[in-house]
Design a protein around this motif. Sequence first.
Motif, PDB file in Angstrom:
ATOM      1  N   LEU A  10      50.005  60.071  10.034  1.00  0.00           N
ATOM      2  CA  LEU A  10      51.434  59.734  10.050  1.00  0.00           C
ATOM      3  C   LEU A  10      51.967  59.330  11.427  1.00  0.00           C
ATOM      4  O   LEU A  10      52.708  58.335  11.521  1.00  0.00           O
ATOM      5  N   PRO A  11      51.601  60.013  12.517  1.00  0.00           N
ATOM      6  CA  PRO A  11      52.140  59.599  13.824  1.00  0.00           C
ATOM      7  C   PRO A  11      51.706  58.205  14.275  1.00  0.00           C
ATOM      8  O   PRO A  11      52.313  57.625  15.166  1.00  0.00           O
ATOM      9  N   THR A  12      50.680  57.650  13.658  1.00  0.00           N
ATOM     10  CA  THR A  12      50.183  56.324  14.042  1.00  0.00           C
ATOM     11  C   THR A  12      50.870  55.202  13.272  1.00  0.00           C
ATOM     12  O   THR A  12      50.620  54.032  13.543  1.00  0.00           O
ATOM     13  N   LEU A  13      51.720  55.551  12.299  1.00  0.00           N
ATOM     14  CA  LEU A  13      52.341  54.552  11.418  1.00  0.00           C
ATOM     15  C   LEU A  13      53.786  54.266  11.785  1.00  0.00           C
ATOM     16  O   LEU A  13      54.498  55.144  12.277  1.00  0.00           O
ATOM     17  N   ASP A  14      54.225  53.040  11.476  1.00  0.00           N
ATOM     18  CA  ASP A  14      55.633  52.675  11.595  1.00  0.00           C
ATOM     19  C   ASP A  14      56.376  52.975  10.296  1.00  0.00           C
ATOM     20  O   ASP A  14      57.561  53.297  10.314  1.00  0.00           O
ATOM     21  N   ASN A  15      55.671  52.819   9.176  1.00  0.00           N
ATOM     22  CA  ASN A  15      56.263  53.030   7.851  1.00  0.00           C
ATOM     23  C   ASN A  15      55.291  53.802   6.980  1.00  0.00           C
ATOM     24  O   ASN A  15      54.075  53.709   7.160  1.00  0.00           O
ATOM     25  N   VAL A  16      55.836  54.500   5.994  1.00  0.00           N
ATOM     26  CA  VAL A  16      55.008  55.197   5.017  1.00  0.00           C
ATOM     27  C   VAL A  16      55.005  54.349   3.748  1.00  0.00           C
ATOM     28  O   VAL A  16      56.057  54.088   3.164  1.00  0.00           O
ATOM     29  N   GLU A  17      53.818  53.899   3.366  1.00  0.00           N
ATOM     30  CA  GLU A  17      53.684  53.069   2.167  1.00  0.00           C
ATOM     31  C   GLU A  17      52.612  53.671   1.273  1.00  0.00           C
ATOM     32  O   GLU A  17      51.556  54.089   1.747  1.00  0.00           O
ATOM     33  N   PHE A  18      52.912  53.684  -0.029  1.00  0.00           N
ATOM     34  CA  PHE A  18      51.953  54.140  -1.023  1.00  0.00           C
ATOM     35  C   PHE A  18      51.646  52.978  -1.952  1.00  0.00           C
ATOM     36  O   PHE A  18      52.530  52.191  -2.304  1.00  0.00           O
ATOM     37  N   GLN A  19      50.388  52.906  -2.361  1.00  0.00           N
ATOM     38  CA  GLN A  19      49.918  51.828  -3.211  1.00  0.00           C
ATOM     39  C   GLN A  19      49.027  52.429  -4.288  1.00  0.00           C
ATOM     40  O   GLN A  19      48.214  53.312  -4.004  1.00  0.00           O
ATOM     41  N   LEU A  20      49.186  51.944  -5.516  1.00  0.00           N
ATOM     42  CA  LEU A  20      48.297  52.372  -6.591  1.00  0.00           C
ATOM     43  C   LEU A  20      46.950  51.691  -6.421  1.00  0.00           C
ATOM     44  O   LEU A  20      46.833  50.650  -5.762  1.00  0.00           O
ATOM     45  N   GLU A  21      45.949  52.263  -7.039  1.00  0.00           N
ATOM     46  CA  GLU A  21      44.591  51.729  -6.930  1.00  0.00           C
ATOM     47  C   GLU A  21      44.493  50.285  -7.434  1.00  0.00           C
ATOM     48  O   GLU A  21      43.674  49.506  -6.950  1.00  0.00           O
ATOM     49  N   ASN A  22      45.369  49.905  -8.375  1.00  0.00           N
ATOM     50  CA  ASN A  22      45.337  48.540  -8.910  1.00  0.00           C
ATOM     51  C   ASN A  22      46.034  47.529  -7.997  1.00  0.00           C
ATOM     52  O   ASN A  22      46.143  46.358  -8.329  1.00  0.00           O
ATOM     53  N   GLY A  23      46.537  47.985  -6.837  1.00  0.00           N
ATOM     54  CA  GLY A  23      47.166  47.086  -5.876  1.00  0.00           C
ATOM     55  C   GLY A  23      48.686  47.098  -5.914  1.00  0.00           C
ATOM     56  O   GLY A  23      49.331  46.585  -5.005  1.00  0.00           O
ATOM     57  N   THR A  24      49.285  47.658  -6.954  1.00  0.00           N
ATOM     58  CA  THR A  24      50.734  47.731  -7.072  1.00  0.00           C
ATOM     59  C   THR A  24      51.292  48.729  -6.061  1.00  0.00           C
ATOM     60  O   THR A  24      50.761  49.833  -5.926  1.00  0.00           O
ATOM     61  N   PHE A  25      52.343  48.347  -5.369  1.00  0.00           N
ATOM     62  CA  PHE A  25      52.957  49.233  -4.385  1.00  0.00           C
ATOM     63  C   PHE A  25      54.021  50.103  -5.040  1.00  0.00           C
ATOM     64  O   PHE A  25      54.743  49.654  -5.928  1.00  0.00           O
ATOM     65  N   VAL A  26      54.105  51.333  -4.594  1.00  0.00           N
ATOM     66  CA  VAL A  26      55.222  52.192  -4.945  1.00  0.00           C
ATOM     67  C   VAL A  26      56.430  51.562  -4.257  1.00  0.00           C
ATOM     68  O   VAL A  26      56.337  51.199  -3.075  1.00  0.00           O
ATOM     69  N   PRO A  27      57.558  51.391  -4.964  1.00  0.00           N
ATOM     70  CA  PRO A  27      58.719  50.767  -4.316  1.00  0.00           C
ATOM     71  C   PRO A  27      59.052  51.454  -2.995  1.00  0.00           C
ATOM     72  O   PRO A  27      58.980  52.677  -2.876  1.00  0.00           O
ATOM     73  N   GLU A  28      59.419  50.657  -2.000  1.00  0.00           N
ATOM     74  CA  GLU A  28      59.595  51.184  -0.648  1.00  0.00           C
ATOM     75  C   GLU A  28      60.778  52.140  -0.510  1.00  0.00           C
ATOM     76  O   GLU A  28      60.909  52.822   0.507  1.00  0.00           O
ATOM     77  N   HIS A  29      61.608  52.243  -1.532  1.00  0.00           N
ATOM     78  CA  HIS A  29      62.740  53.171  -1.473  1.00  0.00           C
ATOM     79  C   HIS A  29      62.416  54.526  -2.127  1.00  0.00           C
ATOM     80  O   HIS A  29      63.313  55.287  -2.453  1.00  0.00           O
ATOM     81  N   PHE A  30      61.132  54.860  -2.253  1.00  0.00           N
ATOM     82  CA  PHE A  30      60.719  56.125  -2.854  1.00  0.00           C
ATOM     83  C   PHE A  30      61.160  57.315  -2.011  1.00  0.00           C
ATOM     84  O   PHE A  30      61.430  57.186  -0.817  1.00  0.00           O
ATOM     85  N   HIS A  31      61.216  58.463  -2.650  1.00  0.00           N
ATOM     86  CA  HIS A  31      61.484  59.734  -1.974  1.00  0.00           C
ATOM     87  C   HIS A  31      60.280  60.646  -2.194  1.00  0.00           C
ATOM     88  O   HIS A  31      59.635  60.568  -3.237  1.00  0.00           O
TER      89      HIS A  31
END
Length: 155
Positions: A10-31
């Motif tokens: 986490l300290p090395t990142l600018d943003n936290v992004e999650f992605q499903l294995e099929n390539g679909t991203f979790v919407p960036e407004h997740f909590h």
Amino acid sequence: MKLSEIKNILPTLDNVEFQLENGTFVPEHFHVTEVGVVTKHFIDCGGTIRNEQVVNFQLWNANDFEHRLKPTKLLNIIKLSEEKLGVEDAEIEVEYQSETIGKYDLDFNGKTFVLRNKTTACLAQDACGVPVQKQKANVGETQTSSCCPPNSGCC
């Protein structure tokens, strides 16, 4: 991925992004609505009593489309869970809503966190009679290690 690993990433990142294995991203407004410990105490089909413990993250999409979870905020949530709940270093399991609540293993591809599909398995295959899966031969392949030569009529 263990909790200690995400805390190092986490300290090395600018943003936290999650992605499903099929390539679909979790919407960036997740909590991240929950960080906790889930303990499973059970008996497998072979009669062995087992205990499993995972650190659980729950991801949720709200209608606040401007929300962005920053790495420092997630680190603070993790630290609070360690202090208040006694969360220890264990594998992370992520809950995320798709058609139903899915449970995922967590991985990192160098840029984003990847939600890996979980699968079930028998933990006591030797005790419950699950046959060993035989390797299928492709039709048309010749057997070179057979005790019967092709067209010999012995088989």
